[in-house]
Write a protein that holds these residues in place. Structure first.
Motif, PDB file in Angstrom:
ATOM      1  N   LEU B  67      52.269 -85.363  86.389  1.00 56.77           N
ATOM      2  CA  LEU B  67      51.359 -85.284  86.702  1.00 56.77           C
ATOM      3  C   LEU B  67      50.819 -85.785  84.632  1.00 56.77           C
ATOM      4  CD1 LEU B  67      48.212 -85.982  88.024  1.00 56.77           C
ATOM      5  CD2 LEU B  67      48.048 -83.254  87.530  1.00 56.77           C
ATOM      6  N   ALA B  68      50.196 -87.313  84.428  1.00 55.36           N
ATOM      7  CA  ALA B  68      49.204 -86.710  83.386  1.00 55.36           C
ATOM      8  C   ALA B  68      47.796 -86.727  83.478  1.00 55.36           C
ATOM      9  CB  ALA B  68      49.586 -88.105  82.742  1.00 55.36           C
ATOM     10  N   LEU B  69      46.695 -86.254  83.312  1.00 53.24           N
ATOM     11  CA  LEU B  69      45.369 -86.117  83.024  1.00 53.24           C
ATOM     12  C   LEU B  69      44.989 -86.633  82.324  1.00 53.24           C
ATOM     13  CD1 LEU B  69      44.979 -83.377  85.440  1.00 53.24           C
ATOM     14  CD2 LEU B  69      44.594 -85.889  86.388  1.00 53.24           C
ATOM     15  N   PHE B  70      43.313 -87.294  81.654  1.00 56.86           N
ATOM     16  CA  PHE B  70      42.390 -87.830  80.426  1.00 56.86           C
ATOM     17  C   PHE B  70      41.054 -87.792  79.867  1.00 56.86           C
ATOM     18  CE2 PHE B  70      42.708 -91.470  83.020  1.00 56.86           C
ATOM     19  CZ  PHE B  70      42.282 -91.733  82.586  1.00 56.86           C
ATOM     20  N   GLU B  71      40.983 -86.990  81.109  1.00 55.89           N
ATOM     21  CA  GLU B  71      39.338 -86.720  80.865  1.00 55.89           C
ATOM     22  C   GLU B  71      39.097 -85.032  81.447  1.00 55.89           C
ATOM     23  OE1 GLU B  71      36.372 -88.159  80.669  1.00 55.89           O
ATOM     24  OE2 GLU B  71      37.332 -90.176  80.565  1.00 55.89           O
ATOM     25  N   SER B  72      38.535 -85.116  80.190  1.00 55.67           N
ATOM     26  CA  SER B  72      38.094 -83.284  79.766  1.00 55.67           C
ATOM     27  C   SER B  72      37.772 -82.897  81.330  1.00 55.67           C
ATOM     28  CB  SER B  72      37.585 -83.377  78.675  1.00 55.67           C
ATOM     29  OG  SER B  72      36.005 -83.761  79.342  1.00 55.67           O
ATOM     30  N   GLY B  73      36.898 -82.963  81.933  1.00 60.62           N
ATOM     31  CA  GLY B  73      36.020 -82.751  83.054  1.00 60.62           C
ATOM     32  C   GLY B  73      37.119 -83.138  84.026  1.00 60.62           C
ATOM     33  N   ALA B  74      37.850 -83.662  84.199  1.00 61.63           N
ATOM     34  CA  ALA B  74      39.445 -83.678  85.685  1.00 61.63           C
ATOM     35  C   ALA B  74      40.138 -82.976  84.960  1.00 61.63           C
ATOM     36  CB  ALA B  74      39.736 -85.227  85.594  1.00 61.63           C
ATOM     37  N   ILE B  75      40.299 -82.186  83.742  1.00 61.91           N
ATOM     38  CA  ILE B  75      41.092 -82.013  83.372  1.00 61.91           C
ATOM     39  C   ILE B  75      40.839 -80.098  83.576  1.00 61.91           C
ATOM     40  CG2 ILE B  75      42.866 -80.697  80.951  1.00 61.91           C
ATOM     41  CD1 ILE B  75      42.893 -83.154  79.952  1.00 61.91           C
ATOM     42  N   VAL B  76      39.642 -80.191  82.742  1.00 65.23           N
ATOM     43  CA  VAL B  76      39.581 -78.230  83.351  1.00 65.23           C
ATOM     44  C   VAL B  76      39.412 -78.192  84.908  1.00 65.23           C
ATOM     45  CG1 VAL B  76      37.088 -76.834  83.110  1.00 65.23           C
ATOM     46  CG2 VAL B  76      37.758 -78.488  81.140  1.00 65.23           C
ATOM     47  N   LEU B  77      38.950 -79.217  86.060  1.00 63.92           N
ATOM     48  CA  LEU B  77      38.377 -78.875  86.966  1.00 63.92           C
ATOM     49  C   LEU B  77      39.792 -78.823  87.830  1.00 63.92           C
ATOM     50  CD1 LEU B  77      37.287 -79.034  89.922  1.00 63.92           C
ATOM     51  CD2 LEU B  77      37.061 -81.269  89.549  1.00 63.92           C
ATOM     52  N   HIS B  78      41.168 -79.569  87.373  1.00 63.78           N
ATOM     53  CA  HIS B  78      42.347 -79.236  87.544  1.00 63.78           C
ATOM     54  C   HIS B  78      43.014 -78.098  87.631  1.00 63.78           C
ATOM     55  CE1 HIS B  78      46.534 -79.937  88.480  1.00 63.78           C
ATOM     56  NE2 HIS B  78      47.259 -79.268  87.412  1.00 63.78           N
ATOM     57  N   ILE B  79      42.323 -77.897  86.198  1.00 69.55           N
ATOM     58  CA  ILE B  79      42.716 -76.032  85.789  1.00 69.55           C
ATOM     59  C   ILE B  79      42.326 -75.175  86.862  1.00 69.55           C
ATOM     60  CG2 ILE B  79      42.914 -74.206  83.378  1.00 69.55           C
ATOM     61  CD1 ILE B  79      43.405 -76.715  82.124  1.00 69.55           C
ATOM     62  N   ALA B  80      41.108 -75.405  86.487  1.00 66.30           N
ATOM     63  CA  ALA B  80      40.170 -74.485  87.416  1.00 66.30           C
ATOM     64  C   ALA B  80      40.818 -74.092  89.056  1.00 66.30           C
ATOM     65  CB  ALA B  80      39.076 -74.826  87.511  1.00 66.30           C
ATOM     66  N   GLU B  81      41.985 -75.296  89.582  1.00 70.00           N
ATOM     67  CA  GLU B  81      42.124 -75.527  90.795  1.00 70.00           C
ATOM     68  C   GLU B  81      43.243 -74.767  90.136  1.00 70.00           C
ATOM     69  OE1 GLU B  81      42.360 -79.715  92.097  1.00 70.00           O
ATOM     70  OE2 GLU B  81      39.893 -78.834  93.325  1.00 70.00           O
ATOM     71  N   SER B  82      44.000 -74.682  89.738  1.00 72.80           N
ATOM     72  CA  SER B  82      45.334 -74.011  89.766  1.00 72.80           C
ATOM     73  C   SER B  82      45.372 -72.642  89.549  1.00 72.80           C
ATOM     74  CB  SER B  82      46.832 -74.682  88.352  1.00 72.80           C
ATOM     75  OG  SER B  82      45.580 -74.152  87.400  1.00 72.80           O
ATOM     76  N   ALA B  83      44.523 -72.037  88.824  1.00 75.48           N
ATOM     77  CA  ALA B  83      44.371 -70.165  89.448  1.00 75.48           C
ATOM     78  C   ALA B  83      42.894 -69.510  88.887  1.00 75.48           C
ATOM     79  CB  ALA B  83      44.974 -69.888  88.071  1.00 75.48           C
ATOM     80  N   PRO B  84      43.106 -68.384  89.469  1.00 75.19           N
ATOM     81  CA  PRO B  84      41.737 -67.982  90.286  1.00 75.19           C
ATOM     82  C   PRO B  84      40.755 -67.476  88.718  1.00 75.19           C
ATOM     83  CG  PRO B  84      43.361 -66.217  91.163  1.00 75.19           C
ATOM     84  CD  PRO B  84      44.121 -67.925  90.051  1.00 75.19           C
ATOM     85  N   GLY B  85      39.991 -68.460  88.507  1.00 78.47           N
ATOM     86  CA  GLY B  85      38.863 -67.098  87.455  1.00 78.47           C
ATOM     87  C   GLY B  85      38.209 -68.265  87.215  1.00 78.47           C
ATOM     88  N   LEU B  86      38.102 -69.727  87.443  1.00 80.52           N
ATOM     89  CA  LEU B  86      37.017 -71.158  87.331  1.00 80.52           C
ATOM     90  C   LEU B  86      36.009 -71.349  88.078  1.00 80.52           C
ATOM     91  CD1 LEU B  86      38.576 -72.331  84.106  1.00 80.52           C
ATOM     92  CD2 LEU B  86      36.952 -71.193  83.878  1.00 80.52           C
ATOM     93  N   LEU B  87      36.423 -71.236  89.251  1.00 80.24           N
ATOM     94  CA  LEU B  87      35.956 -71.765  91.171  1.00 80.24           C
ATOM     95  C   LEU B  87      36.047 -70.866  91.099  1.00 80.24           C
ATOM     96  CD1 LEU B  87      37.334 -75.181  90.930  1.00 80.24           C
ATOM     97  CD2 LEU B  87      34.842 -75.034  90.227  1.00 80.24           C
ATOM     98  N   PRO B  88      34.695 -70.614  91.730  1.00 82.24           N
ATOM     99  CA  PRO B  88      34.358 -69.483  93.561  1.00 82.24           C
ATOM    100  C   PRO B  88      35.450 -69.819  93.897  1.00 82.24           C
ATOM    101  CG  PRO B  88      32.066 -70.294  92.521  1.00 82.24           C
ATOM    102  CD  PRO B  88      32.781 -71.348  91.971  1.00 82.24           C
ATOM    103  N   ALA B  89      35.388 -68.198  95.328  1.00 75.20           N
ATOM    104  CA  ALA B  89      36.372 -68.916  96.586  1.00 75.20           C
ATOM    105  C   ALA B  89      35.620 -69.871  97.193  1.00 75.20           C
ATOM    106  CB  ALA B  89      37.284 -67.395  96.838  1.00 75.20           C
ATOM    107  N   ASP B  90      34.130 -68.756  97.943  1.00 75.53           N
ATOM    108  CA  ASP B  90      33.455 -69.410  98.432  1.00 75.53           C
ATOM    109  C   ASP B  90      32.890 -70.945  98.948  1.00 75.53           C
ATOM    110  OD1 ASP B  90      31.240 -69.189 100.263  1.00 75.53           O
ATOM    111  OD2 ASP B  90      30.306 -69.905  99.056  1.00 75.53           O
TER     112      ASP B  90
END
Lengths: 216, 216
Positions: B67-90
């Protein structure tokens, strides 16, 4: 329960579908969800009741089951996650579609909105004629790259997605500039979007609001 | 497999953490994921090999498992979805956090980047002194609303999230402008972020790259 969105009571774009409720309407139509619209005036947008939902006093917003969102990109993503039609099921393809959403809202939109702002508020300044070519060149840099990436594909990455939805609505802001005339594949890309039934319905609905506002 | 991100070989911000790889580094540190960095020069960013990953020839990018991503917002969202810590579960809280990510990247960032561009490329123009107060007023409108919404809360919506991560990095771009001095709660908000261990590590790592580039 139907989501409720907000839109301009009388859009400054005169119903050309450039106000950002168009993105939300289009997304809701693509996934086949009915919605209600609450119209707000410019004065109402700056009042505490609206700013409780949209801290920056703008449109659109989306309210649903106690949730309130206020950024068109986030609203479209929320809608896309609520029903099939706007995001691929494959996780990598989904991440790439979201990538295009951010690319539209930031990398591509920023120079377009900057030019718009200059044309709207600085056209009478003595320096405007000197600045405009610079502003348009910044847009052209983005359009060159976007056009090269799209090539002769129908959509940016496989099937139509929320990424295309955002990109098309951002590119349509250039309509009156004439700048898209140099990019046949981008013009065709927009045209492909504009014949989608969901786009047609969303466009008609926002135009009807503006038309009604002129009869008041 | 560790994700690979790209960053400037010699960042034009001189290691102040304003380049957008900082957002990606910080996000990866928050979720505790190791990563590799590939440094690119300005010339390399415009070459076909890099543009195959980032069509607009910029940094950052993230590559992982094909997978290759190139927008910082999308990259951060992808990272946030990959592991807990950056997005609430609710789900509702998660949607609101993503809402703040888009708000940072569009509504708040747009006037900040516009002012930056003017200062960087038009400071020698006779009209610059006339335009600057207008550009700063546009930023102030956003900061007023953001400051009012944050109030005396620690973070924008409950726990620290990817929304705060994006907002803090966008606000930090104003550092040298002095504009944040009028907003005590926003200054404190940024300071709270800058003592997070993940921020400290990310900042040190991007600074080390710049420092090394000056020894070459």
């Amino acid at each position: 329960m139907k989501p409720v969105i907000t839109a301009f009571e009388a859009s400054p774009d005169k119903g050309r579908g450039l106000a950002r409720d168009m993105q939300v309407r289009w997304a809701l139509e693509e996934v086949g969800r009915a919605y209600d619209v609450r119209l707000v005036s410019f004065a109402q947008m700056k009042e505490p009741a609206h700013k409780a939902i949209h801290p920056f006093g703008q449109i659109p917003t989306l309210e649903e089951d106690g949730l309130a969102l206020f950024e068109s990109g986030a609203i479209v993503l929320h809608i896309a996650e609520s029903a099939p039609g706007l995001l691929p099921a494959d996780p990598a393809a989904r991440a790439r579609a979201i990538n295009w959403m951010f690319a539209a809202q930031t990398t591509v939109q920023a120079p377009i909105v900057e030019r718009e702002g200059a044309v709207l508020t600085e056209a009478d300044k003595p320096y405007h004629a000197e600045r405009l070519p610079m502003l348009e060149q910044r847009i052209r840099v983005r359009l060159d790259d976007l056009s090269a990436r799209l090539g002769d594909a129908d959509w940016l990455d496989g099937e139509f997605s929320a990424g295309d939805l955002m990109m098309v609505t951002v590119l349509r802001r250039l309509g009156s500039s004439g700048m898209l005339n140099d990019y046949a594949n981008l013009t065709a890309y927009i045209a492909r979007a504009e014949v989608r039934p969901a786009w047609t319905r969303a466009f008609a609905d926002q135009l009807a609001v503006f038309t009604a506002s002129q009869k008041g």
